[in-house]
Structures are given as C-alpha cells and as structure tokens.
Design an enzyme around this catalytic site. Structure first.
Site, PDB file in Angstrom:
ATOM      1  N   LYS A 115       0.849  -1.196   0.000  1.00 47.75           N
ATOM      2  CA  LYS A 115       0.000   0.000   0.000  1.00 47.75           C
ATOM      3  C   LYS A 115       0.887   1.249   0.000  1.00 47.75           C
ATOM      4  O   LYS A 115       2.003   1.180   0.481  1.00 47.75           O
ATOM      5  CB  LYS A 115      -0.904   0.012   1.240  1.00 47.75           C
ATOM      6  CG  LYS A 115      -1.712  -1.254   1.470  1.00 47.75           C
ATOM      7  CD  LYS A 115      -2.910  -1.334   0.566  1.00 47.75           C
ATOM      8  CE  LYS A 115      -3.731  -2.601   0.864  1.00 47.75           C
ATOM      9  NZ  LYS A 115      -4.837  -2.783  -0.060  1.00 47.75           N
ATOM     10  N   HIS A 136      -6.897 -13.441  -7.387  1.00 48.47           N
ATOM     11  CA  HIS A 136      -7.691 -12.460  -6.652  1.00 48.47           C
ATOM     12  C   HIS A 136      -9.122 -12.494  -7.178  1.00 48.47           C
ATOM     13  O   HIS A 136      -9.336 -12.684  -8.371  1.00 48.47           O
ATOM     14  CB  HIS A 136      -7.102 -11.055  -6.808  1.00 48.47           C
ATOM     15  CG  HIS A 136      -7.658 -10.097  -5.803  1.00 48.47           C
ATOM     16  ND1 HIS A 136      -8.934  -9.565  -5.913  1.00 48.47           N
ATOM     17  CD2 HIS A 136      -7.138  -9.603  -4.655  1.00 48.47           C
ATOM     18  CE1 HIS A 136      -9.156  -8.775  -4.870  1.00 48.47           C
ATOM     19  NE2 HIS A 136      -8.091  -8.782  -4.094  1.00 48.47           N
TER      20      HIS A 136
END
Length: 456
Positions: free
Chosen positions: A168, A287
């Site tokens: 992130k 994902h």
C-alpha cells in the site's frame, strides 16, 4: 407429413422438465438454485423453467425438437423444497446430462447453467447456491497449476500458515519505491508480498519496471534471510496475449509466482494462464475482484462457493476467501465450507455449512485459501486456529501500518505467527488463550509489542 406428432404453441415447462421421479446419475452435473417465483407462478413451473432455459428449452415448441432426443439432453428439475423462514422461496435441484457441456471449459459450463436464465420474467430472483461437479467432468480439467504440496516443496516451508502483505498505497508509488517496500516486508520475515488487484500497468508504474524492481527485492531478501521469498506479480492485462507476455517475463526474471484477477479477467484467460503456469513452474495467485457483484445478494446471483469450485477447475494455487474474524458465527461455518471445497479431496454434503452436495475432487490438487482484509496481530491466534496450516494470512495495513515502518511490521507478524503455531503444537487452546499467547510473545519482541499497542 412434417406436422405428424408435432403440436405448435406454448406449453408449461413443468410438463417436460419437472421430473420428481428422476434418479440422478453419477455423471450428471447437479445444481441447487434458490428460486423466488413471481406471484402466481407455481414453484414446480419456476423450477422447471430454470431447468429448461439452462438446457434445451425455449419459449415455444419447435418442430426441430423431433430431430433429437430431448430425453437424453434436457435438464431436469428433480426436487423442490421450501426455504425455511422465507416466504415464496424454494430450492430447486436441477440435473444436467454431461453431454451438454464442453470438456475442460468453465466458460461453457457457466454459459449454459447461468448464462440466460437469470433474466427470466417468471422469476423475481434466482441464485445458484451450489454445483456438484462429477469426476467424469472434473477430470477434463487440469485444475490448479501445482497445488498445496508442490507449493510447500517449492518454498521449503512446512507446518505453519504462510504470511503475506499487500503493498500500500496500492496506486501511485513509483516502481523503485514499490520494490523498496517489497524488500522491507520480505526482509522482516514475510513469505510473500502482493500487487493489489488493480495494479496492472498504469502511467505512474509500468508493469515491466515493477517486475524488475520486485525481482531485485526478492533476491536481496532471499540472500539475507536464507528463506525462499515471492511477490505476486499481477499479470492481468487487457488481452490474453499481453497477460501471457507478462507471465513469460516474470518467469525469465526467476519469479516464483504470478497473479491474476480471475473474474474481471475471465475464465478463458484464467485457464490459459493456469496452463502456462503449470508448464513453466510458476505458482498462480488468484484475486477475486468483482466477486461481490455476483455473490453479495442473498437471493440473486451466485454463491461464492460456486465461484470457488469453478476456480479450482480453471486453475489457481491461492484464492482470497474472506477472513471470518469478527464476523457472525453462521458466516464462519459458510466460509469454512468453501475453504474445505478448495482444499480437500472429498467433502460431504452438510447443509449447516451451505454444502448442498457431496463433492469428490478425486486427485485434483487443492487451492490454498488466502485470508486478507482488515486483520492485524491480535487476530493471529483466531486465524491460525480457523484456517490451519494450509493457508496464507495476508496483512496489508497490519504490516505497513506499524509505527516503526514496514520491516518491523513484518517482524511483528512473523513473531506472532510463530508464537501461535508453537502454542498450538504444545496443545494450548488458541481460541481461549490467544490474547495471552500474543502478550507473552510481545515481552521479548519490541516490534510485536509496538504493534499490539497500536491495534489493541
């Protein structure tokens, strides 16, 4: 002469497609649909309509029906039961003959079973709750590129869950700074770091630059720790050709694992990538971006356990599966139901866990479930107990949000995990003594103590 035995017009679906006396075959694909009919439509007609529209039926009788054996090819609604506690909602069980489906194609299976029928006007809502895939069909799929045991052998890591971290902020970092964050996390003790699902190849960071800096980070961390490390390089792209090109480059760099967004990328692309990964020794992380569009509504769409089964057939070594922690008890059982469907060879029917059919995967390799999203060190005992060894526990903010930086965040997670695994192996109850185990470990790990303080 052509008109002999043919009667034009519209007739009720249930006359042809509702067959309560049908005995299912071992080769049938079985589906459990949650059906909410429009007012005035009988449950049998609604169930039969689903069977018809997802197999051989159309809205009116056609004379070409006489040129084939409908009895051989039609889907059959063979059982209907009311949903307890819900008004005008039913579970309709439908059996499909195996010949309706192309071998080795999840795309074709879904196009048939859920392609057309969800817009049907006789239904207010429709949800596919579960599928039974017979071995005679699942055997036409390669399945996961490698599976759980091969992954452990490649990584040389046994007897504990694996640790990951999503880098992130997910968008906006340059490739160099991104690689730095990867290195710090892996150096601190994580097994994997991860591209976020929407990191593909944007103006601020092109894929090739990211791949190169991440590979450098992996090699540096491996040399310093003596452990095998990996970063999920997201190969998802606008075309299949571009996706494979990225996977090829990852392999040339010596990366151990690539990643794909299988719902936005599509099952055809996913299966192609899974085949490439098996042929070239790459692990494949999956994902599930976009899954909630399909599975969030309780009475319409498709349950995630169906998407999980489809992924096991299409191919993937890891898939995101929610976290359970802090959710309702019922959701915990449902989540563990599809976690078992991903990992185990044989899963018994168990309605309390949402499993409508006994599923036999025969020898198809398993998929490792990934727990990710809003978790931190205090959750470690529960996650270790719930998911067991064959899982990846992914702490994004729970690593990068550490007050001292990325590497100490990784250290805190690794120490917490090792403490939980040791306590479990000594026979301690993680559910009851979890917080105490973490506190004890924090006494000799300042990194863990700092993390405990932030997220207490």
């Amino acid at each position: 002469k052509a008109g002999v035995g043919f009667k034009a017009g519209v007739k009720d679906y249930r006359l042809t497609y509702y067959t309560p006396d049908y005995e299912t075959k071992d080769t049938d694909i079985l589906a459990a649909f949650r059906v909410t009919p429009q007012p005035g439509v009988p449950a049998e007609e609604a169930g039969a309509a689903v069977a018809a529209e997802s197999s051989t039926g159309t809205w009116t009788t056609v004379w070409t029906d006489g040129l084939t054996s409908l009895d051989r090819y039609k889907g059959r609604c063979y059982h209907i039961e009311a949903v307890v506690g819900e008004e005008n909602q039913f579970i309709a069980y439908v059996a499909y003959p195996l010949d309706l489906f192309e071998e080795g194609s999840v795309t074709n299976m879904f196009t048939s079973i859920v392609g057309n029928v969800f817009g049907f006007k006789a239904l207010r809502a429709l949800r596919l709750e579960d599928l039974r895939i017979p071995p005679s069909y699942s055997k036409t799929f390669q399945g996961p590129p490698h599976g759980i045991q091969v992954e452990r052998d490649k990584l040389n890591k046994y007897g504990r869950p694996l640790l990951g971290c999503t880098i992130k902020p997910k968008l906006g970092l340059s490739a160099k700074n991104y690689g730095r964050a990867v290195y710090e996390c892996l150096r601190g003790g994580l097994d994997f770091t991860k591209d976020d699902e929407n990191v593909n190849s944007q103006p601020f960071m092109r894929w090739r630059d990211r791949f190169v800096f991440c590979a450098e980070a992996i090699y540096k961390a491996q040399a310093e720790t003596g452990e095998i490390k990996g970063h999920y390089l997201n190969a998802t792209a606008g075309t299949c050709e571009e996706m494979i090109k990225r996977a090829v480059f990852a392999r040339e760099l010596g990366a151990p694992i690539v990643m794909h967004d299988y719902l936005t990328g599509g099952f055809t692309a996913n299966t192609s990538l899974a085949h490439y990964c098996r042929d070239n020794g790459l692990l494949l992380h999956i994902h599930r971006a976009m899954h909630a569009v399909i599975d969030r509504q309780k009475n319409h769409g498709m349950h995630f356990r169906v998407l999980a089964k489809a992924l096991r057939m299409s191919g993937g070594d890891h898939i995101h599966a929610g976290t359970v922690v802090g959710k309702l008890e019922g959701e915990r059982e449902m989540t563990l139901g599809f976690v078992d469907l991903l990992r185990d060879d044989f899963i018994e029917k168990d309605r309390s866990r949402g499993i409508f059919f006994t599923q036999d995967w025969v020898s198809m390799p398993g998929v490792i479930p990934v727990a990710s999203g809003g978790i931190h060190v205090w959750h470690m005992p529960a996650l270790t107990e719930i998911f067991g060894d064959d899982s990846v526990l992914q702490f994004g903010g729970g690593t990068l949000g550490h007050p001292w930086g990325n590497a100490p965040g990784a250290v805190a997670n690794r120490v917490a995990l090792e403490a939980c695994v040791q306590a479990r192996n000594e026979g301690r109850d993680l559910a009851r003594e979890g917080n105490e185990i973490i506190r004890e470990a924090a006494k000799w790990s300042p990194e863990l103590a700092a993390a405990c303080e932030v997220w207490k």
